[in-house]
Scaffold this motif. Structure first.
Motif, PDB file in Angstrom:
ATOM      1  N   ALA A   1       0.895  -0.579  -0.175  1.00 41.79           N
ATOM      2  CA  ALA A   1       0.141  -0.005  -0.120  1.00 41.79           C
ATOM      3  C   ALA A   1       0.787   1.307  -0.226  1.00 41.79           C
ATOM      4  CB  ALA A   1      -0.849  -0.317   0.601  1.00 41.79           C
ATOM      5  N   VAL A   2       2.080   1.062  -0.059  1.00 44.19           N
ATOM      6  CA  VAL A   2       2.905   1.820   0.511  1.00 44.19           C
ATOM      7  C   VAL A   2       3.903   2.227  -1.080  1.00 44.19           C
ATOM      8  CG1 VAL A   2       4.951   2.920   2.196  1.00 44.19           C
ATOM      9  CG2 VAL A   2       2.921   1.953   2.904  1.00 44.19           C
ATOM     10  N   LEU A   3       3.945   1.316  -1.114  1.00 41.83           N
ATOM     11  CA  LEU A   3       5.158   1.371  -2.264  1.00 41.83           C
ATOM     12  C   LEU A   3       4.673   2.080  -3.506  1.00 41.83           C
ATOM     13  CD1 LEU A   3       6.963  -2.406  -2.351  1.00 41.83           C
ATOM     14  CD2 LEU A   3       7.514  -0.003  -1.804  1.00 41.83           C
ATOM     15  N   GLY A   4       5.063   3.159  -3.788  1.00 39.51           N
ATOM     16  CA  GLY A   4       4.045   4.018  -4.919  1.00 39.51           C
ATOM     17  C   GLY A   4       3.407   4.968  -4.554  1.00 39.51           C
ATOM     18  N   ILE A  39       9.022  -4.104  -9.895  1.00 36.83           N
ATOM     19  CA  ILE A  39       9.790  -3.330 -10.547  1.00 36.83           C
ATOM     20  C   ILE A  39       9.861  -4.096 -11.931  1.00 36.83           C
ATOM     21  CG2 ILE A  39      11.881  -2.756 -11.277  1.00 36.83           C
ATOM     22  CD1 ILE A  39      12.328  -1.870  -8.188  1.00 36.83           C
ATOM     23  N   ASP A  40       9.894  -5.268 -11.870  1.00 37.15           N
ATOM     24  CA  ASP A  40       9.852  -6.617 -12.359  1.00 37.15           C
ATOM     25  C   ASP A  40       8.567  -6.426 -13.148  1.00 37.15           C
ATOM     26  OD1 ASP A  40      12.550  -6.611 -11.689  1.00 37.15           O
ATOM     27  OD2 ASP A  40      11.843  -8.550 -10.531  1.00 37.15           O
ATOM     28  N   ALA A  41       6.970  -6.645 -11.999  1.00 37.32           N
ATOM     29  CA  ALA A  41       6.043  -6.766 -13.025  1.00 37.32           C
ATOM     30  C   ALA A  41       5.396  -5.262 -13.534  1.00 37.32           C
ATOM     31  CB  ALA A  41       5.180  -6.755 -12.116  1.00 37.32           C
ATOM     32  N   GLY A  42       6.420  -3.971 -13.785  1.00 35.18           N
ATOM     33  CA  GLY A  42       6.517  -2.767 -13.619  1.00 35.18           C
ATOM     34  C   GLY A  42       5.477  -2.090 -13.497  1.00 35.18           C
ATOM     35  N   GLU A  43       5.203  -2.388 -11.981  1.00 33.29           N
ATOM     36  CA  GLU A  43       4.006  -1.091 -11.642  1.00 33.29           C
ATOM     37  C   GLU A  43       4.794  -0.387 -11.372  1.00 33.29           C
ATOM     38  OE1 GLU A  43       0.825  -5.424 -10.300  1.00 33.29           O
ATOM     39  OE2 GLU A  43       2.460  -4.894  -8.879  1.00 33.29           O
ATOM     40  N   LEU A  44       6.438  -0.529 -10.724  1.00 32.46           N
ATOM     41  CA  LEU A  44       7.370   0.270  -9.874  1.00 32.46           C
ATOM     42  C   LEU A  44       8.499   0.802 -10.738  1.00 32.46           C
ATOM     43  CD1 LEU A  44       6.428   1.755  -7.332  1.00 32.46           C
ATOM     44  CD2 LEU A  44       8.425   0.056  -6.144  1.00 32.46           C
ATOM     45  N   ASP A  45       8.206   1.804 -11.246  1.00 26.95           N
ATOM     46  CA  ASP A  45       9.288   3.041 -11.475  1.00 26.95           C
ATOM     47  C   ASP A  45      10.708   2.589 -11.293  1.00 26.95           C
ATOM     48  OD1 ASP A  45       7.566   3.599 -13.450  1.00 26.95           O
ATOM     49  OD2 ASP A  45       7.438   5.300 -12.380  1.00 26.95           O
ATOM     50  N   ALA A  46      10.788   2.293  -9.372  1.00 36.27           N
ATOM     51  CA  ALA A  46      12.431   2.536  -9.548  1.00 36.27           C
ATOM     52  C   ALA A  46      11.906   1.924  -7.773  1.00 36.27           C
ATOM     53  CB  ALA A  46      13.038   4.147  -9.055  1.00 36.27           C
ATOM     54  N   SER A  47      13.948   1.295  -7.680  1.00 33.56           N
ATOM     55  CA  SER A  47      13.701   1.496  -5.611  1.00 33.56           C
ATOM     56  C   SER A  47      13.029   2.290  -4.741  1.00 33.56           C
ATOM     57  CB  SER A  47      15.160   1.130  -4.949  1.00 33.56           C
ATOM     58  OG  SER A  47      15.732   0.731  -6.367  1.00 33.56           O
ATOM     59  N   ALA A  48      12.947   1.827  -4.228  1.00 34.05           N
ATOM     60  CA  ALA A  48      11.941   2.588  -2.969  1.00 34.05           C
ATOM     61  C   ALA A  48      13.389   3.490  -2.233  1.00 34.05           C
ATOM     62  CB  ALA A  48      11.248   2.307  -1.958  1.00 34.05           C
ATOM     63  N   ASP A  49      12.967   4.428  -2.059  1.00 35.08           N
ATOM     64  CA  ASP A  49      14.208   5.668  -1.323  1.00 35.08           C
ATOM     65  C   ASP A  49      13.185   5.209   0.090  1.00 35.08           C
ATOM     66  OD1 ASP A  49      15.118   6.716  -3.469  1.00 35.08           O
ATOM     67  OD2 ASP A  49      14.077   8.505  -3.544  1.00 35.08           O
TER      68      ASP A  49
END
Length: 245
Positions: free
Chosen positions: A98-101, A126-136
């Motif tokens: 819920a927090v990622l993205g 990321i692998d699924a194309g649902e997140l652009d980059a690693s989480a800060d």
């Protein structure tokens, strides 16, 4: 939203920024070195909108469900400027997705297990194309040693730092702590300890940890004098009854 409340938020922000500038000046620093996070965890969407109108652009939530609710309520409003939300509260592993993205920065990575879980979920997204980059993320450190506070002990951070920096799904941007309430001297020692620990980790591991998230409504000036780059202010921002001198 009552116009008087909006005026109060705006006037309080001017006083807060002036106090921040004074504290930073005493430390030979400037406002452009610091991010002010308006902690919106106890207020509703209307109050957030009033804060946006007053000039705030970064908000902090401590519950994933509130993060979801408020980002959804504000999304797609063409009249609003771009704002960001951070996750500042304790994060359970079943709430990571819920927090990622949604959260631009997670302040509260308080264990190696949680860091590994966030990294794993982020890589999967990321692998699924649902997140652009690693989480800060920031590493939460219990500098004061209070039993009631969560986070790594300083010795635990020293032992785990190498592994934390190697986790591919997260980017460690710095450290976070909270000071005991009610004693400015203890707060100062806590914030200084966080800065000194950051400097030690940078030196020993050859990494950059630019962010220090520390300082809240009661002690943000002390935190800024001791090197904080992110202050998290809630009551002083949103509560008209909170003393601001």
């Amino acid at each position: 939203m009552d116009e008087g409340y909006r005026d109060s938020i705006r006037a309080r922000r001017e006083l807060i920024v002036a106090r921040m500038a004074d504290a930073l000046g005493r430390a030979g620093r400037s406002l452009d070195e610091v991010q002010l996070v308006a902690v919106s965890k106890t207020v509703g969407v209307d109050e957030v909108r009033a804060a946006i109108a007053a000039g705030y652009r970064v908000f902090g939530e401590n519950r994933p469900q509130e993060l979801v609710r408020k980002t959804a309520a504000l999304a797609g409003d063409p009249d609003l400027p771009a704002v960001r939300f951070d996750m500042i509260g304790n994060l359970q592993t079943n709430k990571i997705n819920a927090v990622l993205g949604r959260a631009s920065l997670i302040h509260s990575i308080g264990s190696l297990h949680l860091a590994q879980a966030v990294s794993s979920r982020a890589r999967r997204r990321i692998d699924a194309g649902e997140l652009d980059a690693s989480a800060d993320v920031l590493i939460e450190v219990n500098v004061s040693g209070e039993e009631s506070k969560s986070g790594f002990a300083p010795a635990e951070v020293r032992a785990a730092m190498g592994e934390l920096m190697e986790l591919s799904g997260i980017r460690v941007r710095g450290l976070m702590t909270m000071a005991p309430r009610g004693d400015q001297d203890i707060a100062r020692r806590t914030f200084r300890g966080l800065r000194e620990l950051r400097d030690e980790l940078e030196r020993d591991h050859g990494v950059a940890l630019p962010e220090l998230s520390c300082g809240m409504s009661e002690d943000f000036e002390v935190a800024l004098e001791e090197g904080s780059t992110i202050v998290r202010l809630g009551r002083v921002v949103f509560d008209p009854s909170f003393a601001l001198q």
